[in-house]
Scaffold this motif. Structure first.
Motif, PDB file in Angstrom:
ATOM      1  N   MET A  86      44.085  68.413  37.952  1.00  4.94           N
ATOM      2  CA  MET A  86      43.738  67.960  39.293  1.00  4.94           C
ATOM      3  C   MET A  86      42.846  66.726  39.196  1.00  4.94           C
ATOM      4  O   MET A  86      43.018  65.770  39.953  1.00  4.94           O
ATOM      5  N   GLU A  87      41.935  66.730  38.229  1.00  3.43           N
ATOM      6  CA  GLU A  87      41.040  65.575  38.041  1.00  3.43           C
ATOM      7  C   GLU A  87      41.838  64.316  37.697  1.00  3.43           C
ATOM      8  O   GLU A  87      41.593  63.243  38.240  1.00  3.43           O
ATOM      9  N   ASP A  88      42.824  64.464  36.803  1.00  6.52           N
ATOM     10  CA  ASP A  88      43.647  63.318  36.431  1.00  6.52           C
ATOM     11  C   ASP A  88      44.479  62.825  37.610  1.00  6.52           C
ATOM     12  O   ASP A  88      44.645  61.623  37.804  1.00  6.52           O
ATOM     13  N   SER A  89      45.015  63.756  38.390  1.00  4.87           N
ATOM     14  CA  SER A  89      45.830  63.308  39.522  1.00  4.87           C
ATOM     15  C   SER A  89      44.959  62.615  40.567  1.00  4.87           C
ATOM     16  O   SER A  89      45.385  61.653  41.189  1.00  4.87           O
ATOM     17  N   GLN A  90      43.724  63.075  40.736  1.00  5.44           N
ATOM     18  CA  GLN A  90      42.812  62.394  41.649  1.00  5.44           C
ATOM     19  C   GLN A  90      42.463  61.011  41.117  1.00  5.44           C
ATOM     20  O   GLN A  90      42.384  60.050  41.880  1.00  5.44           O
ATOM     21  N   LEU A  91      42.280  60.920  39.801  1.00  6.82           N
ATOM     22  CA  LEU A  91      42.003  59.628  39.193  1.00  6.82           C
ATOM     23  C   LEU A  91      43.192  58.696  39.371  1.00  6.82           C
ATOM     24  O   LEU A  91      43.035  57.520  39.690  1.00  6.82           O
ATOM     25  N   LEU A  92      44.408  59.234  39.209  1.00  6.90           N
ATOM     26  CA  LEU A  92      45.604  58.429  39.415  1.00  6.90           C
ATOM     27  C   LEU A  92      45.682  57.940  40.859  1.00  6.90           C
ATOM     28  O   LEU A  92      46.021  56.793  41.116  1.00  6.90           O
ATOM     29  N   ASP A  93      45.334  58.807  41.810  1.00  7.78           N
ATOM     30  CA  ASP A  93      45.300  58.386  43.213  1.00  7.78           C
ATOM     31  C   ASP A  93      44.269  57.273  43.420  1.00  7.78           C
ATOM     32  O   ASP A  93      44.522  56.308  44.139  1.00  7.78           O
ATOM     33  N   GLU A  94      43.108  57.428  42.779  1.00  8.37           N
ATOM     34  CA  GLU A  94      42.068  56.404  42.903  1.00  8.37           C
ATOM     35  C   GLU A  94      42.534  55.091  42.281  1.00  8.37           C
ATOM     36  O   GLU A  94      42.328  54.021  42.853  1.00  8.37           O
ATOM     37  N   VAL A  95      43.184  55.186  41.120  1.00  9.41           N
ATOM     38  CA  VAL A  95      43.701  53.978  40.473  1.00  9.41           C
ATOM     39  C   VAL A  95      44.708  53.296  41.381  1.00  9.41           C
ATOM     40  O   VAL A  95      44.722  52.071  41.515  1.00  9.41           O
ATOM     41  N   ALA A  96      45.558  54.091  42.039  1.00 14.50           N
ATOM     42  CA  ALA A  96      46.547  53.503  42.950  1.00 14.50           C
ATOM     43  C   ALA A  96      45.860  52.751  44.083  1.00 14.50           C
ATOM     44  O   ALA A  96      46.313  51.677  44.487  1.00 14.50           O
ATOM     45  N   SER A  97      44.764  53.297  44.582  1.00 14.53           N
ATOM     46  CA  SER A  97      44.087  52.647  45.698  1.00 14.53           C
ATOM     47  C   SER A  97      43.385  51.353  45.286  1.00 14.53           C
ATOM     48  O   SER A  97      43.261  50.434  46.079  1.00 14.53           O
ATOM     49  N   ILE A  98      42.933  51.276  44.028  1.00 15.01           N
ATOM     50  CA  ILE A  98      42.284  50.042  43.582  1.00 15.01           C
ATOM     51  C   ILE A  98      43.237  49.137  42.825  1.00 15.01           C
ATOM     52  O   ILE A  98      42.886  48.024  42.456  1.00 15.01           O
ATOM     53  N   PHE A  99      44.463  49.620  42.628  1.00 13.35           N
ATOM     54  CA  PHE A  99      45.442  48.886  41.835  1.00 13.35           C
ATOM     55  C   PHE A  99      45.674  47.478  42.368  1.00 13.35           C
ATOM     56  O   PHE A  99      45.694  46.517  41.614  1.00 13.35           O
ATOM     57  N   SER A 100      45.848  47.342  43.661  1.00 14.60           N
ATOM     58  CA  SER A 100      46.131  46.008  44.199  1.00 14.60           C
ATOM     59  C   SER A 100      44.943  45.070  44.009  1.00 14.60           C
ATOM     60  O   SER A 100      45.136  43.879  43.767  1.00 14.60           O
ATOM     61  N   ASN A 101      43.720  45.601  44.081  1.00 13.25           N
ATOM     62  CA  ASN A 101      42.548  44.751  43.836  1.00 13.25           C
ATOM     63  C   ASN A 101      42.513  44.274  42.388  1.00 13.25           C
ATOM     64  O   ASN A 101      42.231  43.112  42.112  1.00 13.25           O
ATOM     65  N   ALA A 102      42.815  45.183  41.467  1.00 20.67           N
ATOM     66  CA  ALA A 102      42.841  44.812  40.057  1.00 20.67           C
ATOM     67  C   ALA A 102      43.937  43.778  39.809  1.00 20.67           C
ATOM     68  O   ALA A 102      43.735  42.796  39.090  1.00 20.67           O
ATOM     69  N   GLU A 103      45.092  44.006  40.415  1.00 18.54           N
ATOM     70  CA  GLU A 103      46.208  43.075  40.249  1.00 18.54           C
ATOM     71  C   GLU A 103      45.827  41.681  40.760  1.00 18.54           C
ATOM     72  O   GLU A 103      46.101  40.685  40.113  1.00 18.54           O
ATOM     73  N   ASN A 104      45.178  41.637  41.919  1.00 16.76           N
ATOM     74  CA  ASN A 104      44.759  40.339  42.461  1.00 16.76           C
ATOM     75  C   ASN A 104      43.789  39.637  41.524  1.00 16.76           C
ATOM     76  O   ASN A 104      43.854  38.425  41.351  1.00 16.76           O
ATOM     77  N   SER A 105      42.891  40.412  40.899  1.00 11.05           N
ATOM     78  CA  SER A 105      41.959  39.816  39.948  1.00 11.05           C
ATOM     79  C   SER A 105      42.687  39.258  38.735  1.00 11.05           C
ATOM     80  O   SER A 105      42.358  38.187  38.239  1.00 11.05           O
ATOM     81  N   VAL A 106      43.692  40.005  38.249  1.00 15.60           N
ATOM     82  CA  VAL A 106      44.463  39.530  37.102  1.00 15.60           C
ATOM     83  C   VAL A 106      45.206  38.254  37.471  1.00 15.60           C
ATOM     84  O   VAL A 106      45.229  37.287  36.714  1.00 15.60           O
ATOM     85  N   PHE A 107      45.816  38.233  38.660  1.00 13.65           N
ATOM     86  CA  PHE A 107      46.510  37.023  39.074  1.00 13.65           C
ATOM     87  C   PHE A 107      45.542  35.854  39.202  1.00 13.65           C
ATOM     88  O   PHE A 107      45.895  34.727  38.881  1.00 13.65           O
ATOM     89  N   GLY A 108      44.325  36.128  39.658  1.00 14.35           N
ATOM     90  CA  GLY A 108      43.316  35.080  39.714  1.00 14.35           C
ATOM     91  C   GLY A 108      43.007  34.550  38.328  1.00 14.35           C
ATOM     92  O   GLY A 108      42.898  33.344  38.114  1.00 14.35           O
ATOM     93  N   MET A 109      42.900  35.462  37.360  1.00 17.32           N
ATOM     94  CA  MET A 109      42.650  35.059  35.986  1.00 17.32           C
ATOM     95  C   MET A 109      43.817  34.243  35.448  1.00 17.32           C
ATOM     96  O   MET A 109      43.627  33.253  34.751  1.00 17.32           O
ATOM     97  N   LEU A 110      45.048  34.661  35.788  1.00 17.18           N
ATOM     98  CA  LEU A 110      46.219  33.934  35.311  1.00 17.18           C
ATOM     99  C   LEU A 110      46.225  32.498  35.835  1.00 17.18           C
ATOM    100  O   LEU A 110      46.785  31.611  35.208  1.00 17.18           O
ATOM    101  N   SER A 111      45.598  32.285  36.975  1.00 14.58           N
ATOM    102  CA  SER A 111      45.544  30.933  37.523  1.00 14.58           C
ATOM    103  C   SER A 111      44.251  30.212  37.120  1.00 14.58           C
ATOM    104  O   SER A 111      43.950  29.158  37.630  1.00 14.58           O
ATOM    105  N   GLY A 112      43.498  30.821  36.200  1.00 13.70           N
ATOM    106  CA  GLY A 112      42.329  30.148  35.644  1.00 13.70           C
ATOM    107  C   GLY A 112      41.016  30.497  36.304  1.00 13.70           C
ATOM    108  O   GLY A 112      40.033  29.803  36.131  1.00 13.70           O
ATOM    109  N   LYS A 113      40.976  31.584  37.064  1.00 13.73           N
ATOM    110  CA  LYS A 113      39.758  31.949  37.775  1.00 13.73           C
ATOM    111  C   LYS A 113      39.171  33.243  37.210  1.00 13.73           C
ATOM    112  O   LYS A 113      39.885  34.178  36.917  1.00 13.73           O
TER     113      LYS A 113
END
Length: 158
Positions: A29-56
């Motif tokens: 249950m803890e892992d599935s909750q963590l997976l849910d949390e990761v899903a909710s922050i996933f787009s923020n992390a992705e945006n940060s990676v894309f920012g890094m890919l563009s040199g930021k």
């Protein structure tokens, strides 16, 4: 990047198996909750990676890559192959931008294996070529040659 999942698709993949409710996923249950949390922050992390890919903001991208690695581990334990593929591809591109050739090789090769299993030979060959270039950059010429040969074999089989 041509096969990005939308947030709706990610949410649908994550909710499809009712993780944590005796879904047979092997996650606590803890892992599935963590997976849910990761899903909710996933787009923020992705945006940060894309920012890094563009040199930021490389520091933020490094933190995001760590979150993505944790998400990858959970996706693999849950058997969420599509999410794992997406994360391997994103982490390979992140490694390229950060000059981390071993990470590029590792994640490109993992993505190629999944793509090949899915019958997506052309894209698998592309990721094998990325892994081969990374191996070459690491001066591992034997590994690079073997990976280039595998990529060529996939191209020849098309």
């Amino acid at each position: 990047m041509d096969d990005l999942l939308s947030q709706d698709e990610i949410n649908a993949l994550l909710s499809g198996g009712a993780l944590g409710e005796d879904s047979g996923s092997g996650l606590s249950m803890e892992d599935s909750q963590l997976l849910d949390e990761v899903a909710s922050i996933f787009s923020n992390a992705e945006n940060s990676v894309f920012g890094m890919l563009s040199g930021k903001d490389v520091d933020t991208a490094l933190e995001s890559a760590e979150v993505l690695e944790a998400a990858l581990s959970l996706a693999q334990r849950a058997g969420a192959e599509s999410i794992a593929l997406y994360l391997h591809r994103l982490l390979a591109q992140t490694g390229m931008a950060m000059g981390e050739e071993e990470s590029v090789a590792e994640h490109s090769l993992a993505a190629a294996r999944i793509l090949k299993d899915q019958g997506r030979r052309a894209l698998a060959g592309e990721y094998l070529s990325h892994a081969a270039m990374a191996a070459s950059n690491l001066k591992d010429n034997v590994r690079a040659a073997a990976l280039f040969r595998q990529a060529a074999d996939l191209e020849d089989a098309r």
